[in-house]
Design a protein around this motif. Structure first.
Motif, PDB file in Angstrom:
ATOM      1  N   PRO A  49       5.009  47.590  -7.840  1.00 53.99           N
ATOM      2  CA  PRO A  49       3.810  46.935  -8.376  1.00 53.99           C
ATOM      3  C   PRO A  49       3.264  47.618  -9.617  1.00 53.99           C
ATOM      4  O   PRO A  49       3.260  48.847  -9.728  1.00 53.99           O
ATOM      5  CB  PRO A  49       2.815  47.034  -7.208  1.00 53.99           C
TER       6      PRO A  49
ATOM      7  N   PRO B  25       0.306  48.939 -12.081  1.00 52.78           N
ATOM      8  CA  PRO B  25      -0.964  49.585 -11.715  1.00 52.78           C
ATOM      9  C   PRO B  25      -2.161  48.670 -11.942  1.00 52.78           C
ATOM     10  O   PRO B  25      -2.088  47.690 -12.700  1.00 52.78           O
ATOM     11  CB  PRO B  25      -1.011  50.796 -12.649  1.00 52.78           C
ATOM     12  N   LEU B  26      -3.259  49.016 -11.314  1.00 54.27           N
ATOM     13  CA  LEU B  26      -4.472  48.201 -11.392  1.00 54.27           C
ATOM     14  C   LEU B  26      -4.970  48.026 -12.817  1.00 54.27           C
ATOM     15  O   LEU B  26      -5.474  46.960 -13.186  1.00 54.27           O
ATOM     16  CB  LEU B  26      -5.569  48.835 -10.525  1.00 54.27           C
TER      17      LEU B  26
ATOM     18  N   GLY C  54      -7.098  41.626 -10.599  1.00 49.02           N
ATOM     19  CA  GLY C  54      -5.869  42.005  -9.910  1.00 49.02           C
ATOM     20  C   GLY C  54      -5.736  41.477  -8.504  1.00 49.02           C
ATOM     21  O   GLY C  54      -4.823  41.869  -7.783  1.00 49.02           O
TER      22      GLY C  54
ATOM     23  N   THR D 153      -1.470  44.892  -6.409  1.00 46.81           N
ATOM     24  CA  THR D 153      -0.943  46.250  -6.525  1.00 46.81           C
ATOM     25  C   THR D 153      -0.195  46.679  -5.269  1.00 46.81           C
ATOM     26  O   THR D 153       0.310  47.806  -5.200  1.00 46.81           O
ATOM     27  CB  THR D 153      -2.085  47.245  -6.792  1.00 46.81           C
TER      28      THR D 153
ATOM     29  N   PHE E  19       3.381  40.927  -5.180  1.00 49.11           N
ATOM     30  CA  PHE E  19       2.995  41.794  -6.286  1.00 49.11           C
ATOM     31  C   PHE E  19       3.715  41.407  -7.569  1.00 49.11           C
ATOM     32  O   PHE E  19       4.644  40.586  -7.565  1.00 49.11           O
ATOM     33  CB  PHE E  19       3.260  43.267  -5.940  1.00 49.11           C
TER      34      PHE E  19
END
Length: 208
Positions: free
Chosen positions: A10, A12-13, A78, A153, A158
């Motif tokens: 995944p 990242p935020l 997200g 995430t 994802f």
């Protein structure tokens, strides 16, 4: 067409903290992945639409409309925003930040992994028909309303790093004719000349 690798992880935020229009373009070429009991499937994102929020008459959150359906749009970026349209589940990425409800609709994918599973789910053999539309891609990947609010995430749903498009085209969004001036905003983005795009039309401009 290959197997999953350890590099498919995944994003990242902070990737989702981009301004919505930038995120809609940045998502192109990324790999959308869904894990289910049946197996894993994934495809490269090749078409998106940005919905800016309270000022965008085409957005579900226009005028800060807050309902059970749109609630997730008011949360952090997200997260998954799924909703039903004509019985089809559509997949969106929440953007804009908390209390700034915006989202990016994923309209089409280029199939990459789990092709046989996608064919089984869709009852189709032709690859473009598996994922060249927002309702088609969710059925192929097994994305459902149960994914509403899921953080992108984390598995099982994802978005991972993918490939960088050589060229991106931009034009008007689709299916929003009754939204006044919003119908003319060039907030639909697609990988130029990609055969999996849901509907090719004249672009307003091309990003090389």
């Amino acid at each position: 067409m290959g197997e999953f690798t350890k590099e498919i992880v995944p994003l990242p935020l902070d990737f989702y903290c981009l301004p919505t229009l930038e995120l809609a373009k940045a998502l192109l070429g990324c790999l959308l992945v869904k894990e289910t009991k049946e197996g894993m499937s994934a495809g490269y994102i090749v078409e998106t639409e940005a919905y800016i929020g309270p000022s965008d008459r085409a957005a579900h959150s226009y005028n800060n409309r807050r309902t059970r359906r749109t609630e997730v749009m008011f949360q952090r970026s997200g997260l998954v925003y799924t909703y039903l349209m004509h019985t089809h589940c559509l997949f969106n990425v929440v953007s804009g930040g908390e209390d700034h409800p915006a989202a990016v609709l994923v309209r089409a994918l280029e199939p990459k992994f789990g092709l046989e599973l996608m064919k089984k789910r869709r009852g189709k053999e032709d690859l473009p028909s598996l994922t060249n539309g927002p309702g088609k891609l969710t059925k192929s990947l097994g994305i459902t309303m149960e994914d509403y609010g899921h953080p992108l995430t984390l598995p099982p749903l994802f978005i991972s790093k993918g490939i960088r498009p050589e060229s991106i085209s931009a034009g008007k969004r689709i299916g929003i004719d009754k939204t006044g001036e919003a119908r003319d905003y060039p907030w639909r983005f697609w990988v130029t000349n990609n055969q999996y795009v849901s509907r090719h039309q004249k672009s307003e401009y091309v990003i090389v």
